[in-house]
Structure formats: structure tokens, C-alpha cells
Scaffold this active site. Structure first.
Site, PDB file in Angstrom:
ATOM      1  CB  SER A  64      -0.620   0.185   1.253  1.00  0.00           C
ATOM      2  OG  SER A  64      -1.412   0.918   1.603  1.00  0.00           O
TER       3      SER A  64
ATOM      4  CE1 TYR B 228      -3.236  -2.239   5.805  1.00  0.00           C
ATOM      5  CE2 TYR B 228      -2.976  -0.105   4.793  1.00  0.00           C
ATOM      6  CZ  TYR B 228      -3.314  -1.824   4.543  1.00  0.00           C
ATOM      7  OH  TYR B 228      -3.482  -2.231   3.363  1.00  0.00           O
TER       8      TYR B 228
ATOM      9  CE  LYS C 258      -1.242  -4.294   4.122  1.00  0.00           C
ATOM     10  NZ  LYS C 258      -1.426  -5.732   3.166  1.00  0.00           N
TER      11      LYS C 258
END
Lengths: 323, 323
Positions: B123, B147, B151
Site C-alpha cells: 500500500s 497498518y 505493510k
């Protein structure tokens, strides 16, 4: 103040311990207690400070919670499986370098009303070739070893746990430490120290790479200085990017040798034997030639400015000023 | 060919499944079997291909080894706890997004004579403000969410496991997917899709940020295209830097609205209601305005070149070509 050093038996750990015991304070606050931890039992120094030495492996269950239960104010996390071993033993590298660090951070997270300063020894191995020179502070981490991968992951964890208010972390990307004291070792990078350390005491040294190889260095004294500054600085000035490429000296092997000549003359330089090793040369060509380190310098981190200073620091600290 | 999709019940997972079933092959090789896995049971599509649907949580023991025991040739790993939930639930985010991915890679490592292609959905959250525009391919990862941290860590693992010859990984840093089909959701970024999707069918939409906000987008159709290309391309061309910022369209909200006006007229544009939300605006200002994506483009990844194309793709794929 209560200080915990994990990896206290290593070269930097021992020098950091000695410096803290000599000064007796950190950032102006007197040190009351020091916990010295390593997988091999650290040597217990003489001191009026309350010192606890312990052999422990951070990656085994209960180790990190036990260390953190004592609520040290400052934690120096220097423990790691080195590059060669982490490459040879995949499981051990990830277990110690990644899971061990995560266990430490998790133990801190599960301790209420506690947010210690954590100084993490990262490495220039977080970057990987092809590399520009100098490497800017915002260059991406694409390590080419499992060791570098593990350090880069721990940097990310350090920043996230800091952002979350769990700990107050500073990650230091240390240059190659030069001149490493002690006997020659088999590390591929060992010659950078060897070609200076050995001739300074009248011994032969082998140079396996061309004189044109450029690399990034700082003295053991500077490494300890980085640690102390990171432990006592105002971290609000850093912002969320908590991992900093430390300053250092970028030099070719030829420049190292010329600095040796200035200090110890041609006799010393003649002790360097050129024995080309294509495998070591290939490895070196992928290593970092030097960093801008603009952010770290602006935040007050200081290293030597040339190789003459690096050699002089070695003579003062290891040879009692006598060369 | 045997394909495993983890996260098959999500929007991109469903579209990827549909595309694979329609074409019946991947990179010229016929598909014999597809395993569709998600924490909620994926819908079982009608097909002549042997399809196995399964509800499973990658982070629980035995799940990854069981999936890998069937030795899929290509693995699409799309499963993740999304940004907001990973921020709200620290443990769950790290357990699913980091430990789940690591469990998958470890299961592959412990399978002999096996090196599957692994396409990992990363992402643009791996980068964090302040950001240049456009963001170069060698810009560092300093995520500002857990998050994004998870990632970025998985990207590092993917590259190291690939370098070790354990798997053949390609990490795709996906732009914000726009226009997301379906009902409006509460994601902070939801308005980027909402201000186009809702007016296109005569419904009101709320715009909480100024028209000057710039962000980075690609259609669901492009996202599926990235996945298929990553699964079938010659990975030798990528080299060791296995994580690629995907191409996309950089556009301000004003440019999005002008594209809507060109396609659907003033009547549609008038359905956008401006209801400023300082919290959402502050978040958006930290998001990526756009990437160079030079490496991905050179490697053959393709996205739309402007927002008109993004809207037309939505009309063709979601509104049966009728607007």
C-alpha cells in the site's frame, strides 16, 4: 537513573559501560543502577553504582518481561547476531534480531505508565546496492542481507511503538566502526580496521581490496558518543522519523592509508600487504560509500571529520596515547 | 496451474477471481485449480475450474501450512486488517498483517523443492508525510500508521525471502482504489470514490475536504491488471528490489470533479455537497500526492492516464456501460 544495556559484552557495549561509569551520570542525572545483559555474562566492573550483570537471551520467553519489570529509565539495545551469522543461520538471525527486539518492545508495551528511552543500534546494512554517494537521509531501505532486513524491520517497529507512545525510541544507523580494537577477526569488513591497527603496533596487515574502495566509518569513541547523545537529547526535535543515519567519515582505502602515513610514516604503510580477494572486493563494492547524515548532524550528533582524527582517537583510547 | 488467493472475499479479490475465471488461464497457462480463502467464506463461483472455497485466518497455527501443503504455483496475498482497524486494535493488526504474512512465508520456506510466485498487496501507506510530489521510487518508508508499518515490514520480508530463493515475490504498492463500487463506507478516504460513484447514479455525495487536495488513484480494473502482470511477468527483470510503487493517476479533487463534469455534466456535479471536515482534511494532507512509479512502468505495469479513464472504467465495469 536506572540504565539497562542489552548487548553489554560487545565492544561498543563495554566502551559505553565504561564511559557511563566514569562520568557517573547521563544527561546531568546521576546513575543509580545499571543492568548489564548479554548472552555471555558481561564482566562486572568495579563501581560505586549498583551494577547487576546477567547472562540472558532476549528471544527466550520471560527474559524481556523480567528485564523490563525493573523499569529501567534508559535502555540501550545493542544485542544482535552479526551479519555473517544471520546470513548463515536464517532461524537464529530472525529469532534474535527480530523476535528478540519485538519481545523487548512488547514487554515495554505491557508495562503500565512506562515509556522508557530506547536507543537502538541499527546499521548501514539497512541500505543495499546500487547506492548513490552520498546517500541522502530519505533514501529507501533495500537491504541485501537478512541482517540488514532484520535491522530495517526493527527500525520500523521502533518508529511505530514510539508514535504510539509506548516507548521513546531513537534508532542509530551506525557506520562501520573503525578502528576496532583487539585481535584481527574474520569479518569481511575486518581489514578496514586491520590495515591501520596492526601497522600502528609494528605488525603486518592484509589488504584484500583495491585502494579505490570507498566506505563509511566512525570511531568506537564516536559510536559511544552517539549512544549517549541519543539517550539524553530532547527527542521532540526528531519528529516521527526516529531512525537516523549517523555522521561519519567517508574515505577510500587510499585515503585511510595516507592518514596512516601522516601519523605513523612510511614504515607503517609498508606493513600493509596487498592480497587481492575478489569475493571480499565484490562484497565491499555493494556497501555504503557514505551518507549525508544531515538530520543527525542538525540534531547534534558528532563524529570525526577525517581519518587522521579516527586514528588519533584509537591511539589515545587503545594505545594510551603512545604510537 | 494452481492459484491460491488469500483475501479472496474482498473487493479486489472478487474482481481478480472473476477475471481469472473468465480468461481461464494466467500468462498463457490454463488454470486447473483455484483455492479461494478469506476470514469470511468467499462466494463459490460457477466454473469448470476446480474451485475450493475456505474460511480461514492466516494468523492461526496450521492455517498457512495447510494452504501451502497443496503447493499452489501462484499465491495472491491480499488479506489484511485495514488501516483504521489496525490503528484501533494494535494486537489484531500485527497478528494478521505481520504474523499472518510471516506464517505464510515460513510455511513456504518449510516446503521442500518449492518456490511459488507470491504477489503481495502492499500500500502507499508505507510512506508518510512530509512527502515530495511526485514521490521517487527510492524514497524511504516512514509510515505514520501501524497498518503502513506492517505493510512496510512485509515488503522487507518479501524481498529477503525472495533473495534467499524461498519464494519469488512481487510487492505491489497499490494506489487508493477509485472508484470503489458498492455502498458508501466510513473509511476516511471513502469520499474520493463517493463524489463520483454517487452522482453518476443521481445520488448526493459529501465532500469533506478542499478541492485542492491531491491524491493518488487507480481503478479496480487497473489493480486487477497489476496483479495479473505481477503473477505472470519475468521477475528476473525486477532485481532484488521486489516492491514496486504502482502507476496511477495523481489528481486534485477539483480535477476529479472536472472529469465528472465532462462525462456526466453539471447536473451530476451539483449533487456534490461540500461539508468541510477538518479531521479528514488533516489526514488527507498527510497522504501520498502521487508517485513517479518509473520502475513499475518500465516493467510493464499500466494504469489509467487521467480521471476520465477512471470514471469510464467504472461505468463499463459497474454500470454495464450505461450512465
Amino acid at each position: 537513573m536506572h540504565i539497562l544495556i542489552i548487548g553489554a559484552a560487545g565492544m561498543v557495549g563495554r566502551k559505553l559501560t565504561a564511559k557511563l561509569l566514569t562520568t557517573g551520570h547521563l544527561g546531568g542525572t546521576p546513575i543509580q543502577r545499571m543492568d548489564l545483559v548479554d548472552v555471555i555474562p558481561p564482566h562486572e566492573p568495579q563501581s560505586e553504582i549498583d551494577i547487576h550483570c546477567e547472562a540472558a537471551d532476549l528471544s527466550t520467553p520471560h527474559t524481556a518481561p523480567a528485564l523490563i519489570a525493573r523499569r529501567p529509565d534508559v535502555i540501550f539495545h545493542l544485542a544482535a547476531i552479526v551479519s555473517g551469522e544471520a546470513e548463515a543461520d536464517f532461524d537464529k538471525g530472525y529469532r534474535i534480531n527480530l523476535d528478540g527486539t519485538r519481545a523487548l518492545f512488547e514487554a515495554i508495551r505491557h508495562t503500565q505508565s512506562y515509556c522508557p528511552r530506547v536507543v537502538f543500534a541499527s546499521s548501514i546494512a539497512v541500505v543495499g546496492a546500487p547506492l548513490p554517494y552520498p546517500i541522502p537521509d530519505d533514501f529507501h531501505c533495500t537491504p541485501l542481507t537478512s541482517y540488514g532486513t532484520q535491522k530495517a524491520i526493527c527500525e520500523l517497529l521502533l518508529a511505530d511503538y514510539t508514535r504510539r507512545g509506548i516507548l521513546d525510541g531513537v534508532g542509530l544507523r551506525l557506520p562501520t566502526i573503525c578502528i576496532r580494537p583487539g585481535a584481527p577477526n574474520k569479518a569481511a569488513s575486518g581489514f578496514f580496521s586491520g590495515i591501520l591497527r596492526e601497522p600502528l603496533v609494528g605488525k603486518d596487515a592484509v589488504l584484500p581490496v583495491p585502494d579505490t574502495i570507498r566506505h563509511w566509518h566512525a570511531s568506537p569513541r564516536s559510536a559511544v558518543g552517539f549512544m549517549l547523545h541519543a539517550a539524553s537529547m530532547d527527542t521532540a526535535a526528531i519528529g516521527p522519523r526516529r531512525n537516523l543515519s549517523m555522521p561519519g567519515v567517508s574515505a577510500t582505502v587510499a585515503e585511510q592509508i595516507e592518514a596512516l602515513r601522516r601519523i605513523a610514516g612510511d614504515t607503517a604503510v609498508k606493513l600493509i600487504r596487498r592480497v587481492p580477494d575478489p569475493a571480499i572486493t565484490a562484497m565491499c563494492e555493494g556497501w555504503a560509500p557514505g551518507f549525508e547524515a544531515s538530520r543527525a548532524r542538525a540534531l547534534g550528533f558528532r563524529a570525526e571529520s577525517d581519518f587522521t582524527q579516527i586514528i588519533k582517537a584509537h591511539i589515545e583510547d587503545e594505545l594510551e596515547g603512545v604510537q
